[in-house]
Design an enzyme around this catalytic site. Structure first.
Site, PDB file in Angstrom:
ATOM      1  N   LYS A   1      62.773  31.333  40.976  1.00  0.00           N
ATOM      2  CA  LYS A   1      63.058  32.173  42.138  1.00  0.00           C
ATOM      3  C   LYS A   1      64.325  31.579  42.757  1.00  0.00           C
ATOM      4  O   LYS A   1      64.385  31.220  43.933  1.00  0.00           O
ATOM      5  CB  LYS A   1      61.851  32.134  43.098  1.00  0.00           C
ATOM      6  CG  LYS A   1      61.895  33.132  44.224  1.00  0.00           C
ATOM      7  CD  LYS A   1      61.675  34.573  43.795  1.00  0.00           C
ATOM      8  CE  LYS A   1      61.838  35.520  44.957  1.00  0.00           C
ATOM      9  NZ  LYS A   1      61.914  36.937  44.582  1.00  0.00           N
TER      10      LYS A   1
ATOM     11  N   TYR B   1      51.976  22.536  45.034  1.00  0.00           N
ATOM     12  CA  TYR B   1      50.572  22.109  45.027  1.00  0.00           C
ATOM     13  C   TYR B   1      50.425  20.614  45.328  1.00  0.00           C
ATOM     14  O   TYR B   1      49.357  20.161  45.710  1.00  0.00           O
ATOM     15  CB  TYR B   1      49.900  22.413  43.680  1.00  0.00           C
ATOM     16  CG  TYR B   1      49.706  23.890  43.394  1.00  0.00           C
ATOM     17  CD1 TYR B   1      50.069  24.860  44.317  1.00  0.00           C
ATOM     18  CD2 TYR B   1      49.150  24.318  42.201  1.00  0.00           C
ATOM     19  CE1 TYR B   1      49.897  26.210  44.047  1.00  0.00           C
ATOM     20  CE2 TYR B   1      48.963  25.668  41.935  1.00  0.00           C
ATOM     21  CZ  TYR B   1      49.339  26.602  42.860  1.00  0.00           C
ATOM     22  OH  TYR B   1      49.162  27.937  42.594  1.00  0.00           O
TER      23      TYR B   1
ATOM     24  N   ASP C   1      47.412  33.792  34.608  1.00  0.00           N
ATOM     25  CA  ASP C   1      46.218  34.622  34.812  1.00  0.00           C
ATOM     26  C   ASP C   1      46.534  36.091  34.560  1.00  0.00           C
ATOM     27  O   ASP C   1      45.732  36.826  33.993  1.00  0.00           O
ATOM     28  CB  ASP C   1      45.672  34.457  36.239  1.00  0.00           C
ATOM     29  CG  ASP C   1      44.540  33.450  36.297  1.00  0.00           C
ATOM     30  OD1 ASP C   1      44.493  32.566  35.400  1.00  0.00           O
ATOM     31  OD2 ASP C   1      43.711  33.534  37.213  1.00  0.00           O
TER      32      ASP C   1
ATOM     33  N   ASP D   1      59.312  37.576  40.293  1.00  0.00           N
ATOM     34  CA  ASP D   1      58.826  38.933  40.589  1.00  0.00           C
ATOM     35  C   ASP D   1      59.086  39.868  39.415  1.00  0.00           C
ATOM     36  O   ASP D   1      58.234  40.671  39.027  1.00  0.00           O
ATOM     37  CB  ASP D   1      59.449  39.472  41.890  1.00  0.00           C
ATOM     38  CG  ASP D   1      60.904  39.078  42.075  1.00  0.00           C
ATOM     39  OD1 ASP D   1      61.391  38.190  41.334  1.00  0.00           O
ATOM     40  OD2 ASP D   1      61.573  39.656  42.943  1.00  0.00           O
TER      41      ASP D   1
ATOM     42  N   ASP E   1      50.650  29.347  37.505  1.00  0.00           N
ATOM     43  CA  ASP E   1      49.249  29.603  37.834  1.00  0.00           C
ATOM     44  C   ASP E   1      49.004  31.115  37.868  1.00  0.00           C
ATOM     45  O   ASP E   1      48.063  31.642  37.252  1.00  0.00           O
ATOM     46  CB  ASP E   1      48.985  28.981  39.232  1.00  0.00           C
ATOM     47  CG  ASP E   1      47.524  28.940  39.598  1.00  0.00           C
ATOM     48  OD1 ASP E   1      46.690  29.388  38.801  1.00  0.00           O
ATOM     49  OD2 ASP E   1      47.222  28.451  40.706  1.00  0.00           O
TER      50      ASP E   1
END
Ligand code: NAD
Length: 356
Positions: free
Chosen positions: A190, A135, A250, A222, A246
């Site tokens: 990851k 980001y 959620d 994942d 992020d």
């Protein structure tokens, strides 16, 4: 104890008003100063994070934030969009550690989209690194592709990167939080594909040497996304980078039934923090008096615990929230048959009453 109160846009003003009432009812001495932020600040001052608002935030011990944004600002240039205010506050105040608890209240088990036995008693904490990763990484942009089979075609690119100190400090925060809870930390990465996250994993392992009492587990993102809906109670504390955090936070929020119940805290190394509900400004219900104020009220409780050193007052607020839920009071987002439907203000007032 100085609190900067930044209600923002949409339901932000409605829900923050209720949290302020709850704080005022505690009988503690706070200095609370309001300022505009987001779209409201853009309308008044031409910028979503005016200098005066930023200065107030910098001087305060904590910031109580509502939400920002509205579809009507989507066509503004990126730097002037309401959401930039949050990024600006995070960056200017160095708010690198985002805490998002996902707690499924016994009274709301039925509101979750998962089976009751999977979420009953759920209490996990996601710690997301907030100021690094793809980001913020440079370079980023659009250009003509310099090489490969599509050389010369338009392309866009972002840069995923983390420095050692950034990973070390979030790892320390996470191990310390895990130490105060179930002593189990899952680091989500990851590493099988991304160099940045192999580096992340190596450093988390190094930092773990200082916290031998905390069990450390590594999980690919994942798999973590899958396990969160398969066996969410197997987690205690999760730590991860900005982008994975992020998305996973959620996802975790939906385990609990309503995003209207979930508080969050973003802290810097001096424990100064920004406290806000996990949801946005909900333009679809703004002004209707139906938004759930509990996420914001619970964010105020986190503020008392983390930044203002008032753990007992935080406990009082959390107990009052449980009490109103036990009384059967529900805003429409958490309503189910047999409970009592109330609006934003009635919910806030019920929490104030329950404090007594
Ligand atoms: P949202 O979280 O605002 O709303 C998603 C859905 O959840 C909507 O149906 C909304 O009515 C409902 N909802 C949210 N909070 C609720 C509450 N307290 N009580 C009851 N229902 C609630 O997300 P969105 O619709 O994707 O975004 C709306 C605006 O908010 C956009 O401009 C977006 O950029 C902005 N946004 C801001 C923040 C922030 O300020 N931190 C975070 C996310 C989105």
């Amino acid at each position: 104890m100085k609190i900067a109160v930044l209600p923002g846009d949409g339901i932000g003003t409605e829900i923050v008003a209720e949290a302020v009432k709850v704080l005022q009812a505690l009988g503690l001495k706070f200095e609370m100063e309001h300022a505009l932020v987001g779209g409201a600040a853009y309308e008044a001052h031409g910028h979503p994070l005016p200098e005066s608002t930023l200065n107030l935030a910098k001087q305060a011990d904590a910031i109580l934030f509502g939400a920002v944004g509205d579809w009507k600002y989507d066509k503004l240039e990126r730097a002037l969009r309401p959401e930039q205010a949050i990024l600006g506050l995070r960056k200017n105040l160095g708010l690198f550690a985002n805490f998002r608890p996902a707690i499924c209240y016994e009274q709301l088990v039925g509101a979750s989209s998962l089976k009751p036995e999977l979420v009953s008693g759920l209490d996990i904490l996601i710690i997301r690194e907030l100021t690094g990763d793809i980001y913020f990484g440079q370079p980023r942009g659009r250009r003509s592709s310099p090489d490969g089979s599509f050389a010369g075609a338009d392309e866009a690119f972002d840069t995923m990167r983390y420095t050692r100190p950034e990973i070390e400090r979030i790892a320390h925060v996470a191990f310390q939080a895990a130490r105060k809870r179930g002593k189990k930390l899952t680091s989500v990465d990851k590493a099988n594909v991304l160099e940045t996250f192999q580096f992340w994993k190596d450093i988390v392992i190094e930092v773990h040497a200082q916290y031998p009492d905390v069990e450390l587990q590594h999980m690919y993102v994942d798999n973590a996304a899958m396990q969160l809906v398969k066996a969410p109670k197997s987690f205690d504390v999760i730590v991860t980078g900005n982008m994975f955090g992020d998305i996973l936070s959620d996802e975790a929020s939906m385990l609990t039934g309503s995003i209207g119940m979930l508080p969050s805290a973003s802290l810097n190394s001096a424990n100064q923090g920004l406290y806000e509900p996990s949801h946005g400004s909900a333009p679809d219900i703004a002004g209707k008096g139906v938004a759930n104020p509990l996420a914001t009220i619970l964010s105020a409780a986190m503020m008392l615990r983390f930044s203002l050193n008032q753990p007992e007052a935080a406990d009082r607020i959390e107990a009052a929230v449980k009490k109103v839920l036990t009384q059967g009071l529900r805003t429409p987002d958490i309503y189910s048959e047999g409970t009592t439907r109330v609006g934003t203000r009635e919910m806030g007032e019920a929490v104030v009453k329950a404090l007594a």
